[in-house]
Motif scaffolding. Structure first.
Motif, PDB file in Angstrom:
ATOM      1  N   SER A  95     -12.035   6.211  34.237  1.00 16.77           N
ATOM      2  CA  SER A  95     -12.628   6.864  35.410  1.00 16.77           C
ATOM      3  C   SER A  95     -12.031   8.257  35.584  1.00 16.77           C
ATOM      4  CB  SER A  95     -12.375   6.044  36.672  1.00 16.77           C
ATOM      5  OG  SER A  95     -12.788   6.766  37.820  1.00 16.77           O
ATOM      6  N   GLY A  96     -12.915   9.241  35.855  1.00 17.83           N
ATOM      7  CA  GLY A  96     -12.439  10.606  36.047  1.00 17.83           C
ATOM      8  C   GLY A  96     -11.517  10.744  37.240  1.00 17.83           C
ATOM      9  N   SER A  97     -11.599   9.812  38.210  1.00 17.17           N
ATOM     10  CA  SER A  97     -10.751   9.918  39.401  1.00 17.17           C
ATOM     11  C   SER A  97      -9.293   9.630  39.088  1.00 17.17           C
ATOM     12  CB  SER A  97     -11.261   8.967  40.488  1.00 17.17           C
ATOM     13  OG  SER A  97     -11.233   7.622  40.016  1.00 17.17           O
ATOM     14  N   THR A  98      -8.992   9.022  37.920  1.00  9.62           N
ATOM     15  CA  THR A  98      -7.601   8.691  37.577  1.00  9.62           C
ATOM     16  C   THR A  98      -6.943   9.779  36.740  1.00  9.62           C
ATOM     17  OG1 THR A  98      -8.233   7.549  35.536  1.00  9.62           O
ATOM     18  CG2 THR A  98      -8.222   6.250  37.564  1.00  9.62           C
ATOM     19  N   VAL A  99      -7.729  10.839  36.389  1.00 11.65           N
ATOM     20  CA  VAL A  99      -7.210  11.899  35.531  1.00 11.65           C
ATOM     21  C   VAL A  99      -6.438  12.916  36.385  1.00 11.65           C
ATOM     22  CG1 VAL A  99      -7.846  13.749  33.930  1.00 11.65           C
ATOM     23  CG2 VAL A  99      -9.097  11.578  33.909  1.00 11.65           C
ATOM     24  N   SER A 100      -5.309  13.385  35.864  1.00 18.34           N
ATOM     25  CA  SER A 100      -4.525  14.404  36.564  1.00 18.34           C
ATOM     26  C   SER A 100      -5.280  15.729  36.584  1.00 18.34           C
ATOM     27  CB  SER A 100      -3.169  14.603  35.875  1.00 18.34           C
ATOM     28  OG  SER A 100      -3.380  15.209  34.597  1.00 18.34           O
ATOM     29  N   GLN A 101      -4.764  16.712  37.329  1.00 13.29           N
ATOM     30  CA  GLN A 101      -5.355  18.048  37.328  1.00 13.29           C
ATOM     31  C   GLN A 101      -5.225  18.648  35.928  1.00 13.29           C
ATOM     32  OE1 GLN A 101      -3.491  21.006  39.833  1.00 13.29           O
ATOM     33  NE2 GLN A 101      -5.448  21.981  40.276  1.00 13.29           N
ATOM     34  N   VAL A 102      -6.362  19.069  35.324  1.00 12.85           N
ATOM     35  CA  VAL A 102      -6.335  19.585  33.964  1.00 12.85           C
ATOM     36  C   VAL A 102      -6.136  21.095  33.991  1.00 12.85           C
ATOM     37  CG1 VAL A 102      -7.821  17.726  33.155  1.00 12.85           C
ATOM     38  CG2 VAL A 102      -8.843  19.912  33.836  1.00 12.85           C
ATOM     39  N   TYR A 103      -5.739  21.668  32.867  1.00 12.86           N
ATOM     40  CA  TYR A 103      -5.503  23.103  32.778  1.00 12.86           C
ATOM     41  C   TYR A 103      -5.922  23.585  31.394  1.00 12.86           C
ATOM     42  CZ  TYR A 103      -1.364  21.828  30.044  1.00 12.86           C
ATOM     43  OH  TYR A 103      -0.519  21.317  29.092  1.00 12.86           O
ATOM     44  N   ASN A 162     -20.438   8.162  37.393  1.00 13.35           N
ATOM     45  CA  ASN A 162     -20.444   7.080  36.409  1.00 13.35           C
ATOM     46  C   ASN A 162     -19.291   7.271  35.421  1.00 13.35           C
ATOM     47  OD1 ASN A 162     -22.704   5.930  37.626  1.00 13.35           O
ATOM     48  ND2 ASN A 162     -24.096   7.241  36.447  1.00 13.35           N
ATOM     49  N   ALA A 163     -19.620   7.396  34.120  1.00 12.89           N
ATOM     50  CA  ALA A 163     -18.559   7.508  33.113  1.00 12.89           C
ATOM     51  C   ALA A 163     -18.220   8.972  32.830  1.00 12.89           C
ATOM     52  CB  ALA A 163     -18.995   6.823  31.826  1.00 12.89           C
ATOM     53  N   ASN A 164     -18.869   9.900  33.526  1.00  9.23           N
ATOM     54  CA  ASN A 164     -18.634  11.326  33.272  1.00  9.23           C
ATOM     55  C   ASN A 164     -17.790  11.942  34.390  1.00  9.23           C
ATOM     56  OD1 ASN A 164     -20.199  11.294  30.939  1.00  9.23           O
ATOM     57  ND2 ASN A 164     -22.085  11.696  32.079  1.00  9.23           N
ATOM     58  N   VAL A 165     -17.043  12.984  34.032  1.00  5.32           N
ATOM     59  CA  VAL A 165     -16.274  13.763  35.007  1.00  5.32           C
ATOM     60  C   VAL A 165     -16.462  15.245  34.668  1.00  5.32           C
ATOM     61  CG1 VAL A 165     -14.171  13.557  33.617  1.00  5.32           C
ATOM     62  CG2 VAL A 165     -13.999  14.223  36.005  1.00  5.32           C
ATOM     63  N   THR A 166     -16.703  16.052  35.697  1.00  3.84           N
ATOM     64  CA  THR A 166     -16.872  17.496  35.510  1.00  3.84           C
ATOM     65  C   THR A 166     -15.684  18.220  36.134  1.00  3.84           C
ATOM     66  OG1 THR A 166     -19.285  17.305  35.530  1.00  3.84           O
ATOM     67  CG2 THR A 166     -18.341  19.490  35.950  1.00  3.84           C
ATOM     68  N   PHE A 167     -14.958  18.952  35.271  1.00  8.76           N
ATOM     69  CA  PHE A 167     -13.832  19.759  35.742  1.00  8.76           C
ATOM     70  C   PHE A 167     -14.345  21.173  36.007  1.00  8.76           C
ATOM     71  CE2 PHE A 167     -12.074  16.775  32.505  1.00  8.76           C
ATOM     72  CZ  PHE A 167     -11.428  15.914  33.378  1.00  8.76           C
ATOM     73  N   LYS A 168     -14.027  21.740  37.178  1.00  6.28           N
ATOM     74  CA  LYS A 168     -14.541  23.053  37.558  1.00  6.28           C
ATOM     75  C   LYS A 168     -13.390  24.047  37.727  1.00  6.28           C
ATOM     76  CE  LYS A 168     -18.694  21.272  39.788  1.00  6.28           C
ATOM     77  NZ  LYS A 168     -19.504  21.236  41.023  1.00  6.28           N
ATOM     78  N   ILE A 182      -8.635  22.156  26.948  1.00  5.51           N
ATOM     79  CA  ILE A 182      -8.042  21.751  28.223  1.00  5.51           C
ATOM     80  C   ILE A 182      -7.138  20.551  27.962  1.00  5.51           C
ATOM     81  CG2 ILE A 182      -9.940  22.630  29.638  1.00  5.51           C
ATOM     82  CD1 ILE A 182     -10.979  19.739  29.839  1.00  5.51           C
ATOM     83  N   SER A 183      -6.100  20.403  28.763  1.00  2.00           N
ATOM     84  CA  SER A 183      -5.153  19.289  28.621  1.00  2.00           C
ATOM     85  C   SER A 183      -4.915  18.654  29.981  1.00  2.00           C
ATOM     86  CB  SER A 183      -3.820  19.776  28.043  1.00  2.00           C
ATOM     87  OG  SER A 183      -3.987  20.268  26.729  1.00  2.00           O
ATOM     88  N   GLY A 184      -4.541  17.381  29.941  1.00  2.00           N
ATOM     89  CA  GLY A 184      -4.229  16.653  31.162  1.00  2.00           C
ATOM     90  C   GLY A 184      -3.659  15.289  30.822  1.00  2.00           C
ATOM     91  N   LYS A 185      -3.590  14.423  31.839  1.00  2.00           N
ATOM     92  CA  LYS A 185      -3.102  13.056  31.659  1.00  2.00           C
ATOM     93  C   LYS A 185      -4.105  12.094  32.245  1.00  2.00           C
ATOM     94  CE  LYS A 185       1.979  13.543  31.549  1.00  2.00           C
ATOM     95  NZ  LYS A 185       2.167  12.780  30.297  1.00  2.00           N
ATOM     96  N   ALA A 186      -4.316  10.991  31.512  1.00  6.45           N
ATOM     97  CA  ALA A 186      -5.098   9.868  32.010  1.00  6.45           C
ATOM     98  C   ALA A 186      -4.124   8.708  32.136  1.00  6.45           C
ATOM     99  CB  ALA A 186      -6.240   9.534  31.067  1.00  6.45           C
ATOM    100  N   GLY A 187      -3.668   8.455  33.349  1.00 10.21           N
ATOM    101  CA  GLY A 187      -2.572   7.511  33.507  1.00 10.21           C
ATOM    102  C   GLY A 187      -1.305   8.128  32.947  1.00 10.21           C
TER     103      GLY A 187
END
Length: 664
Positions: free
Chosen positions: A543-551, A599-605, A641-646
């Motif tokens: 889920s995109g809601s569990t992803v940290s702030q990406v950069y 759904n299964a997609n997440v959009t980073f802005k 872009i990089s980030g953390k999922a969990g």
């Protein structure tokens, strides 16, 4: 003063019946009734622009204004000018250059009084174009327009038509034929013979009222009105302040309808060197008197010239004609550089007898000004900072005892030089070149060598190790552990700084797919699908809601692997920056509040403008484009872009087309 012989004669004649009655009363033994005598004072107001007279029946003065004849020129001001303290006057018709005026022609605007060639003044304005609407002043014309000759011409109304001549003293106006041109507006005149003795038989066109009788006598000490029964002017006495026109009186006041003189004008000009007096014709006059100035001195010669500024060489009207500067003025021959300052003598310096020898006394005879220099035995300084207690002897300075420079500090080397005692730090000499000791200096005991007991750490992730820096005085080496293949266990097994980086599978697209480097503002968005592939046979969506702030973690030309630019995680950078402070931007980060999870997609802005504050995480298209400035035009570039999922790290890379010349 303007004479009043008529008033005096009336007073005398009016008094005769009173004298006769008194005489007859004495003869027949009967007392005659008292009769009031009008007193006519001097009515001269010392103003040549008034006509002064006295009302013998009331004893009050009148000061009717002298009206200068109107020269008929709208570009002159007609005024009466009176000469102070005299009955003379003159009428002036002063030109009013630049003053607004009216030439009576509605086909000109902005009229002002202007000088004309050959002398004189003329009212001139700007001529309006032919066909401009205007007003010819004739109520019996309509649709008035300006002709080519700047004449206002209108269409004539029919004879007998009603009209309005804008005169409130006429009524029932109609247009009548005129042999000179268009019909004219004529009405019945208002009859001002209204049997009112307080009005004149003249109608005011502006108000439509019969003009009242003017009872103003110009006397500030009477209230003037008209008696409606008789039409005679009534003068009522008033009280209060006034001006009798004499500059030699102050606080004049009204009494019995006349302005009576007040207290004498002291005419003080606040200058103590003048003698002040007053003349009714000229006012206050001041005569300078030098004898009232201060007495002369070596620095001052005073005269009274009427100056009234303070300080410098002037005070109270007295001016010092002696200039300042250096001169002998204190009477002491043993001083030099006496100076005159603001008429006072500033004594000079007693330095006439100086030989610059501290071992002699400098003496001066005040009677003769002669110098003498006897020897003394006072303390002195021989110029050697390493001696103390120097004393004068036989006219010279003799050296004293040597100075001790010992500061009782084992960590300094003590010496004496040209400037005195010096204490050099010798702590650096305590270094025994042993990495297993901490070398310091104790001021009381000297060098100290403490054993090193701290630890050091090396390696990252599962390879991280910590060892003592020294054991038994022997330096130790920190050796990281051996990396192992990365597995899904929340640990950096391969010691590359990333945790479970193979666990997350991410697929992204970027918008816009073309990056205009010169575009202003605008957002960049990246739509991604994330899966956990720790168990490759059974992947599941993240889920995109569990992803940290990406950069943004990497930008480079897609066709040149040697130009990679790696950007660190903004949260790992110091704030404030050690060099740039808070103005340093920590990186380009996603606007977390604008993230869209569907759904299964997440959009980073990325749509936050750079604000130049390292305490905030921001970045938009302009910030990303700045990182791509060196990428050739019309070529592809990689943006990651990089980030953390969990606990797992991930990185996603996308291609964009770079355009250096975008629309602004």
């Amino acid at each position: 003063m303007k004479a009043d012989p008529a008033c005096r004669f009336v007073r005398f004649v009016a008094a005769l019946p009173v004298l006769l009655l008194l005489s007859l009363g004495n003869v027949f033994g009967a007392e005659a009734p008292a009769a009031l005598e009008a007193t006519c004072p001097s009515c001269d107001d010392f103003n040549g622009c008034t006509i002064d007279s006295c009302d013998a029946t009331t004893g009050t003065c009148r000061h009717d204004p002298l009206i200068c004849e109107d020269d008929g020129d709208p570009c002159t001001v007609d005024i009466c000018q009176s000469f102070p303290g005299s009955t003379f006057h003159t009428c002036h018709h002063s030109p009013a250059v630049g003053a607004p005026c009216n030439d009576g022609n509605s086909c000109t605007i902005g009229e002002t009084c202007q000088n004309i060639v050959g002398g004189g003044m003329e009212c001139r304005g700007t001529i309006q174009p032919e066909g401009t609407a205007c007003e010819d002043g004739n109520a019996c014309t309509s649709s008035d327009t300006c002709s080519v000759e700047a004449i206002c011409v209108g269409t004539s109304s029919a004879v007998g038509s009603p009209c309005d001549d804008h005169n409130l003293c006429t009524s029932d106006e109609v247009c009548v034929a005129s042999p000179a041109g268009p019909p004219t507006c004529v009405g019945a005149l208002k009859n001002c013979d209204d049997a009112d003795p307080c009005t004149q038989n003249v109608c005011d066109p502006g108000t439509g009222q019969c003009a009242p009788v003017n009872c103003n006598d110009g006397n500030p000490c009477t209230a003037d009105s008209c008696d409606a029964a008789t039409g005679q002017c009534v003068r009522t006495y008033v009280t209060g302040g006034c001006s009798d026109g004499n500059p030699c009186t102050l606080s004049d006041s009204c009494s019995s309808g006349n302005c009576t003189p007040g207290t004498p004008n002291p005419c003080s000009d606040d200058r103590f060197c003048t003698r002040d007096t007053c003349s009714p014709s000229t006012g206050c006059i001041s005569f300078p008197d030098n004898s009232l100035c201060p007495p002369d001195s070596a620095c001052a010669h005073w005269v009274c010239n009427g100056c009234n500024f303070t300080g410098g060489f002037c005070s109270g009207g007295c001016q010092n004609l002696t200039s300042g500067g250096f001169r002998e003025c204190d009477g002491n021959p043993c001083t030099i550089f006496d100076e005159c300052v603001r008429s006072f003598c500033r004594p000079g310096s007693p330095t006439k007898c100086l030989d610059s020898n501290p071992c002699t006394d400098n003496l001066c005879d005040p009677a003769t000004g002669n110098c003498s220099f006897p020897n003394n035995t006072t303390p002195c300084n021989d110029g050697n900072a390493c001696t103390a207690g120097d004393v004068c002897s036989n006219g010279t300075c003799q050296s004293g005892t040597p100075v001790s420079c010992d500061d009782a500090n084992a960590c300094t080397a003590d010496s004496c030089g040209a400037t005195g005692c010096a204490h050099s730090d010798i702590t650096a000499s305590c270094n025994d070149q042993d990495v297993c000791t901490i070398d310091t200096c104790d001021p009381g005991s000297g060098c100290v060598h403490q054993p090193v007991t701290s630890q050091t750490t090396c390696g990252v992730g599962a390879c991280r190790r910590t060892v003592d820096i020294c054991i038994g005085g022997v330096p130790q080496t920190c050796v990281p552990g051996a990396p192992t293949p990365e597995v899904c266990n929340g640990i950096d097994d391969d010691c590359d700084g990333l945790v479970d980086e193979n666990r997350v599978q991410i697929d992204c697209t970027i918008s816009p797919a073309t990056m205009n480097l010169n575009s202003q503002g605008g957002s960049v968005s990246m739509t991604c699908k994330l899966q956990d592939v720790c168990d490759p046979a059974n992947p599941f969506p993240i889920s995109g809601s569990t992803v940290s702030q990406v950069y943004v973690s990497r930008v480079d030309s897609a066709d040149d692997p040697g130009d990679d630019v790696t950007l660190p995680d903004p949260l790992t950078l110091p704030c404030p920056d050690p060099v740039l402070g808070f103005l340093y931007e920590r990186g380009i980060s996603e606007n977390l509040e604008a993230r869209d999870v569907s759904n299964a997609n997440v959009t980073f802005k990325f749509n936050l403008p750079s604000d130049g504050d390292c305490a905030t995480l921001d970045g938009n298209r302009q910030d990303i484009a700045a990182r791509l400035a060196s990428v050739p035009d019309n070529t592809s570039a990689t943006i990651c872009i990089s980030g953390k999922a969990g606990a797992a790290d991930f990185q996603a890379c996308m291609l964009v087309l770079v355009k250096n010349k975008g629309l602004r």
